[in-house]
Design a protein around this motif. Structure first.
Motif, PDB file in Angstrom:
ATOM      1  N   TRP A 197      64.193  36.080  48.869  1.00 46.62           N
ATOM      2  CA  TRP A 197      63.900  37.505  48.727  1.00 46.62           C
ATOM      3  C   TRP A 197      64.691  38.104  47.563  1.00 46.62           C
ATOM      4  O   TRP A 197      64.167  38.911  46.793  1.00 46.62           O
ATOM      5  CB  TRP A 197      64.233  38.247  50.020  1.00 46.62           C
ATOM      6  CG  TRP A 197      63.551  37.710  51.237  1.00 46.62           C
ATOM      7  CD1 TRP A 197      64.138  37.199  52.345  1.00 46.62           C
ATOM      8  CD2 TRP A 197      62.136  37.616  51.460  1.00 46.62           C
ATOM      9  NE1 TRP A 197      63.197  36.794  53.251  1.00 46.62           N
ATOM     10  CE2 TRP A 197      61.952  37.039  52.733  1.00 46.62           C
ATOM     11  CE3 TRP A 197      61.014  37.949  50.712  1.00 46.62           C
ATOM     12  CZ2 TRP A 197      60.696  36.801  53.270  1.00 46.62           C
ATOM     13  CZ3 TRP A 197      59.759  37.713  51.247  1.00 46.62           C
ATOM     14  CH2 TRP A 197      59.604  37.148  52.511  1.00 46.62           C
ATOM     15  N   LYS A 198      65.940  37.722  47.438  1.00 42.65           N
ATOM     16  CA  LYS A 198      66.761  38.256  46.349  1.00 42.65           C
ATOM     17  C   LYS A 198      66.178  37.875  44.993  1.00 42.65           C
ATOM     18  O   LYS A 198      66.150  38.693  44.063  1.00 42.65           O
ATOM     19  CB  LYS A 198      68.194  37.733  46.470  1.00 42.65           C
ATOM     20  CG  LYS A 198      68.964  38.290  47.662  1.00 42.65           C
ATOM     21  CD  LYS A 198      70.283  37.576  47.862  1.00 42.65           C
ATOM     22  CE  LYS A 198      71.179  37.705  46.664  1.00 42.65           C
ATOM     23  NZ  LYS A 198      72.486  37.036  46.869  1.00 42.65           N
ATOM     24  N   PHE A 199      65.698  36.637  44.886  1.00 41.07           N
ATOM     25  CA  PHE A 199      65.132  36.183  43.615  1.00 41.07           C
ATOM     26  C   PHE A 199      63.838  36.938  43.296  1.00 41.07           C
ATOM     27  O   PHE A 199      63.614  37.362  42.161  1.00 41.07           O
ATOM     28  CB  PHE A 199      64.878  34.677  43.674  1.00 41.07           C
ATOM     29  CG  PHE A 199      64.290  34.121  42.409  1.00 41.07           C
ATOM     30  CD1 PHE A 199      65.086  33.911  41.293  1.00 41.07           C
ATOM     31  CD2 PHE A 199      62.935  33.821  42.334  1.00 41.07           C
ATOM     32  CE1 PHE A 199      64.541  33.408  40.120  1.00 41.07           C
ATOM     33  CE2 PHE A 199      62.386  33.314  41.165  1.00 41.07           C
ATOM     34  CZ  PHE A 199      63.193  33.108  40.056  1.00 41.07           C
ATOM     35  N   LEU A 200      62.985  37.112  44.310  1.00 37.79           N
ATOM     36  CA  LEU A 200      61.725  37.824  44.081  1.00 37.79           C
ATOM     37  C   LEU A 200      61.965  39.293  43.739  1.00 37.79           C
ATOM     38  O   LEU A 200      61.324  39.849  42.841  1.00 37.79           O
ATOM     39  CB  LEU A 200      60.829  37.709  45.319  1.00 37.79           C
ATOM     40  CG  LEU A 200      60.279  36.312  45.631  1.00 37.79           C
ATOM     41  CD1 LEU A 200      59.480  36.340  46.929  1.00 37.79           C
ATOM     42  CD2 LEU A 200      59.402  35.802  44.483  1.00 37.79           C
ATOM     43  N   PHE A 201      62.888  39.913  44.450  1.00 40.48           N
ATOM     44  CA  PHE A 201      63.127  41.337  44.224  1.00 40.48           C
ATOM     45  C   PHE A 201      63.836  41.598  42.899  1.00 40.48           C
ATOM     46  O   PHE A 201      63.871  42.737  42.424  1.00 40.48           O
ATOM     47  CB  PHE A 201      63.955  41.921  45.368  1.00 40.48           C
ATOM     48  CG  PHE A 201      63.273  41.817  46.705  1.00 40.48           C
ATOM     49  CD1 PHE A 201      61.894  41.798  46.791  1.00 40.48           C
ATOM     50  CD2 PHE A 201      64.013  41.730  47.870  1.00 40.48           C
ATOM     51  CE1 PHE A 201      61.259  41.703  48.015  1.00 40.48           C
ATOM     52  CE2 PHE A 201      63.392  41.635  49.098  1.00 40.48           C
ATOM     53  CZ  PHE A 201      62.008  41.616  49.177  1.00 40.48           C
ATOM     54  N   ALA A 202      64.410  40.574  42.295  1.00 39.78           N
ATOM     55  CA  ALA A 202      65.034  40.750  40.984  1.00 39.78           C
ATOM     56  C   ALA A 202      63.998  41.052  39.908  1.00 39.78           C
ATOM     57  O   ALA A 202      64.349  41.523  38.821  1.00 39.78           O
ATOM     58  CB  ALA A 202      65.839  39.508  40.615  1.00 39.78           C
ATOM     59  N   PHE A 203      62.717  40.786  40.207  1.00 33.67           N
ATOM     60  CA  PHE A 203      61.655  41.101  39.250  1.00 33.67           C
ATOM     61  C   PHE A 203      61.341  42.600  39.210  1.00 33.67           C
ATOM     62  O   PHE A 203      60.647  43.057  38.304  1.00 33.67           O
ATOM     63  CB  PHE A 203      60.377  40.323  39.601  1.00 33.67           C
ATOM     64  CG  PHE A 203      60.450  38.866  39.249  1.00 33.67           C
ATOM     65  CD1 PHE A 203      60.161  38.427  37.967  1.00 33.67           C
ATOM     66  CD2 PHE A 203      60.824  37.929  40.202  1.00 33.67           C
ATOM     67  CE1 PHE A 203      60.228  37.081  37.639  1.00 33.67           C
ATOM     68  CE2 PHE A 203      60.890  36.581  39.886  1.00 33.67           C
ATOM     69  CZ  PHE A 203      60.600  36.149  38.600  1.00 33.67           C
TER      70      PHE A 203
END
Length: 268
Positions: A197-203
């Motif tokens: 989730w953290k990686f996706l939300f970094a977009f």
């Protein structure tokens, strides 16, 4: 006073005035304004206010003198024994007592100032004594510095704004946002479980772009996509296991949507 419309005048912000009517039919009563007075040693003078209340008729006088408590005359302060004279309609006087600035004295000390021997028809009220405490500047500075260190927040840690996408991805791919000094084992577990989730939300665009409005709207798009994915996965799981829709909604859909959305909204 009447102002005509032709004058084109307007009222200012201060339209109310306080008027104090002094009673000049009686001599009144004399007393100290405060029972306790504080003074820093470096100031050089302790200023103590004596007030005349319930009347201001005639010329009166009263004597004042200092008495040691744990402060010592000529060492900590200059003793006085003088007369205060109040003229007709005069309602206050200030006694200035010189304070000795001796850096060797490191503790707070106090002395007393007393009103006595009134003349005329004036009387001294119950508050005829006041205590003056001489505060040590060194202790005061140390205490102020300690309080500043306790209440001064770490602005960098509290700041939500991310300036670049690179910073967002760096924070997402490091435990506890890269703050390894305060990272605990629980942080590693939490970051491992939420890494996707953290990686996706970094977009999501950083709030420094378009004053945060782009972040606001793109976050809703991410929330909509996330809601759709969680709903479909929960529906498939419900078909395989055979749970009731209400149980699936409570156990999977609600936590699966709410918890990741909290991370998305924290970017706004």
């Amino acid at each position: 006073m009447i102002i005509s419309e032709d004058a084109r005048a307007k009222l200012g912000p201060q339209t109310i005035a306080l008027v104090t009517s002094i009673n000049d039919d009686e001599s009144g009563l004399i007393q100290f304004e405060n029972a306790i007075n504080l003074c820093k040693r470096s100031v050089g003078k302790a200023k103590i206010k004596v007030v005349r209340v319930n009347g201001a008729d005639g010329r009166i006088s009263v004597n004042c003198r200092t008495k040691d408590i744990d402060a010592r005359a000529t060492r900590d302060y200059e003793p006085i024994d003088s007369e205060l004279i109040f003229e007709h309609c005069e309602i206050s006087k200030v006694i200035a007592i010189p304070i000795m600035n001796n850096p060797e004295h490191k503790k707070d000390v106090s002395f007393e100032v007393e009103l006595y021997n009134p003349t005329g028809s004036i009387q001294i009220r119950k508050q005829n004594k006041t205590i003056v405490t001489i505060m040590n500047d060194h202790d005061h500075t140390i205490m102020a510095n300690r309080m500043r260190l306790l209440v001064e927040p770490n602005i960098d840690k509290l700041r939500v704004t991310k300036t670049t996408w690179r910073q967002q991805f760096t924070d997402a791919m490091n435990a506890n946002g890269g703050d390894l000094e305060t990272t605990t084992f629980a942080h590693y577990i939490g970051d491992f479980l939420s890494f996707l989730w953290k990686f996706l939300f970094a977009f999501v665009p950083p709030t420094s772009i378009a004053s945060g409005w782009l972040t606001f709207f793109i976050s809703f798009v991410f929330i909509a996509i996330l809601t759709t994915i969680v709903h479909d996965v929960a529906a498939v799981f419900n078909c395989l296991v055979g749970l009731e829709d209400s149980i699936t909604a409570i156990l999977f859909i609600a936590p699966g949507i709410s918890l990741p959305n909290c991370h998305v909204l924290s970017l706004i």
